[in-house]
Design a protein around this motif. Structure first.
Motif, short mmCIF file in Angstrom:
data_model
loop_
_atom_site.label_atom_id
_atom_site.label_comp_id
_atom_site.label_asym_id
_atom_site.label_seq_id
_atom_site.Cartn_x
_atom_site.Cartn_y
_atom_site.Cartn_z
N THR A 226 0.60 -1.27 -0.09
CA THR A 226 0.16 0.19 0.06
C THR A 226 0.75 1.17 0.23
O THR A 226 1.29 1.49 0.61
CB THR A 226 -0.53 -0.05 1.40
N THR A 227 0.08 2.12 -0.66
CA THR A 227 0.93 3.50 -1.00
C THR A 227 -0.29 4.06 -0.77
O THR A 227 -0.83 4.53 -1.83
CB THR A 227 2.03 3.35 -1.85
N THR A 228 0.16 5.23 -0.18
CA THR A 228 -1.24 6.51 0.48
C THR A 228 0.40 7.70 0.90
O THR A 228 1.02 7.62 1.60
CB THR A 228 -2.05 6.07 1.45
N ARG A 229 -0.59 9.18 0.80
CA ARG A 229 -0.16 9.62 1.83
C ARG A 229 0.05 9.89 3.49
O ARG A 229 0.85 10.21 4.00
CB ARG A 229 -0.57 11.41 1.39
N TRP A 230 -0.50 9.12 4.25
CA TRP A 230 -0.50 8.58 5.04
C TRP A 230 0.20 7.26 5.72
O TRP A 230 0.50 6.81 6.75
CB TRP A 230 -1.66 8.31 6.12
N GLY A 231 1.15 7.16 4.33
CA GLY A 231 1.94 5.95 4.61
C GLY A 231 0.91 4.64 4.53
O GLY A 231 -0.25 4.46 4.20
N ALA A 232 1.44 3.83 4.31
CA ALA A 232 1.52 2.07 4.46
C ALA A 232 0.35 1.42 5.55
O ALA A 232 -0.78 0.68 4.86
CB ALA A 232 2.87 0.91 3.84
N ARG A 233 0.56 2.06 6.53
CA ARG A 233 0.10 1.02 7.55
C ARG A 233 -1.07 1.80 8.15
O ARG A 233 -2.23 1.86 8.28
CB ARG A 233 0.24 0.96 8.43
N ARG A 234 -1.39 3.15 8.11
CA ARG A 234 -2.38 3.78 8.95
C ARG A 234 -3.64 3.89 8.01
O ARG A 234 -3.92 3.95 9.23
CB ARG A 234 -1.49 5.92 9.11
N PRO A 235 -3.58 3.75 7.10
CA PRO A 235 -5.60 3.62 6.13
C PRO A 235 -5.67 2.77 6.68
O PRO A 235 -7.02 2.72 7.22
CB PRO A 235 -4.40 3.43 4.93
#
Length: 469
Positions: A78-87
């Motif tokens: 996972t790649t998001t602006r919140w990082g890989a884990r927080r979502p």
């Protein structure tokens, strides 16, 4: 698929520690309440046969063994602006809250009720897996940019275990009381389910918000299949050794928890002692967890893990001695159980603090951040160990001639002896027999610093950390 590394900071700030630890409200509530309420909910309220009800309670645990590594692999990708884990803290946590409330809101009875609970419990377990695995993976990444990652992980785990113990105590004591205060029956369970779901939602939101300033670390693409994930875990020798020890000991913990109610109603002849034993087992963590952090700073994590395990075993053996020597006073049994609780807190703190070290060592050797792979295998193994505990205790009862469906006073002496041995001697032996696995665990602070040093020669970085375990 790589996030930008963060600059080195002395320590995680207090808000990040508190925020991350708040996620234990989710773990504590989901790990405790179904074990207390789901079986009587099925048998007494939905009129599901006892044998089928027992199978339904165990089924999601078997599902988690398969699902957790998959959840870890997905979060690694996972790649998001919140990082890989927080979502996943947000989506998985809130999903767990919604499905948990639905679990205890069953509109059907009998076979239809069993089918409803099966679907709802599997949905809850699935949502929880996507919260739990990324949550457990985070410490290796959020501590990577601190000046002392090795020590910072222990400090972070002391906060987490303290909140976990508080969540277990609060949810385990409050849920039955809320059910009874709401009149019991379907309505009582629905209110209790909503109350626990609210606690889960608070924990998920607090963890998501509280870790907003935490470093995200670097996450790379992980292994594409479960078979390859298991191969990666096996090649990391420190991880494999630690996992083997922790899973075996989880069986012993599961055995002891399964025997709590039997000891209270049988040898102790006090139904109210169940809650007291539960509090004595979990409660000490609220007091001694910070002390275990200091012990780890003085003697090291592995030594602290061994000391905690030995104290657990010593307390369990003292319970057996108190019963086998004659009529055991409740106070003595509770005191010995409290010693078990002290050891349990240490075993949990250091086991969970050593896990991120094995992940960091793997990244240093392979150049790949695969925290989700390791934590998926870890949580799946722990779930399997805890699920095997009640089954093993049931076999002890069977060999002891335990008679189902009769009062405790009508049980033969052999059954009472089996209860005592299953609650005391057996978990003590399981706890101790796992410790030799840690003899070859060598991730000391100096060794980990050598592995993670940029100038470490390749041969030195692979000699001890990876290999057949």
């Amino acid at each position: 698929m790589t996030a930008t590394p963060v600059s080195v900071t002395p320590r995680l700030d207090r808000g990040t520690r508190v925020g991350y630890s708040a996620g234990s409200l989710v773990n504590g509530a989901f790990g405790t309440v179904p074990g207390l309420l789901l079986l009587p909910y099925l048998t007494d309220t939905l009129a599901v046969a006892a044998g089928l009800a027992g199978l339904l309670v165990l089924l999601p645990k078997a599902w988690d063994v398969v699902l957790n590594p998959i959840a870890g692999r997905i979060s690694d990708r996972t790649t998001t602006r919140w990082g890989a884990r927080r979502p996943y803290l947000l989506v998985g946590g809130l999903g767990t809250a919604v499905t948990f409330a639905a679990l205890f809101a069953g509109p059907f009875s009998g076979g239809a009720g069993a089918a409803y609970v099966t679907v709802a419990f599997l949905a809850t377990a699935t949502a929880f897996a996507f919260f739990q695995v990324p949550y457990v993976a985070m410490p290796a990444e959020i501590t990577a940019g601190t000046a002392d990652p090795y020590g910072e992980r222990t400090r972070l785990m002391t906060w987490r275990i303290a909140v976990l113990a508080l969540a277990i105590l609060a949810s385990g004591a409050a849920a039955p009381a809320i059910r009874d205060a709401a009149g019991g029956g379907r309505d009582g369970y629905r209110v209790a389910g909503l109350a626990v779901a609210a606690l889960i939602a608070v924990g998920a939101l607090a963890a998501f918000w509280g870790t907003r300033r935490a470093p995200t670390g670097s996450v790379h693409e992980s292994e594409p299949s479960l078979r390859k994930q298991l191969a990666v875990a096996r090649r990391n020798r420190p991880f494999a050794l630690l996992l083997g020890c922790f899973v075996i000991q989880a069986v012993g913990i599961g055995v002891m928890l399964a025997g709590t109610d039997y000891v209270a109603s049988g040898p102790l002849d006090d139904d109210g002692a169940t809650s007291l034993l539960f509090v004595c087992f979990v409660g000490p963590a609220l007091i001694v967890t910070p002390l275990w952090g200091r012990v780890g700073a003085r003697i090291g994590k592995r030594a602290g893990y061994v000391v905690g395990s030995v104290l657990f075993a010593a307390g369990a053996l003292l319970i057996g001695v108190a019963f086998l020597l004659g009529e055991a006073p409740l106070g003595a049994v509770l005191a010995a159980t409290a010693l078990v609780g002290v050891g349990y807190a240490g075993q949990q703190v250091f086991g969970l603090a050593m896990l991120p070290d094995t992940i960091a060592a793997d990244e240093a050797v392979t150049g790949r951040r695969q925290a989700g792979v390791f934590t998926g295998v870890w949580t799946g193994g722990e779930t399997l160990g805890l699920a095997l505990g009640p089954g093993l205790f049931g076999l002890v009862l069977q060999f002891g001639g335990y008679r189902s469906g009769v009062d405790a006073d009508a049980q033969p002496d052999s059954a009472r002896t089996a209860i005592v041995l299953g609650f005391s001697v057996l978990p003590a032996l399981i706890m101790l027999v796992a410790l030799p696995l840690l003899r070859r665990y060598d991730l000391t602070p100096a060794r980990l610093a050598t592995l993670t040093a940029p100038t470490a020669p390749p041969g030195d970085r692979t000699t001890s950390t990876h290999g057949e375990a």
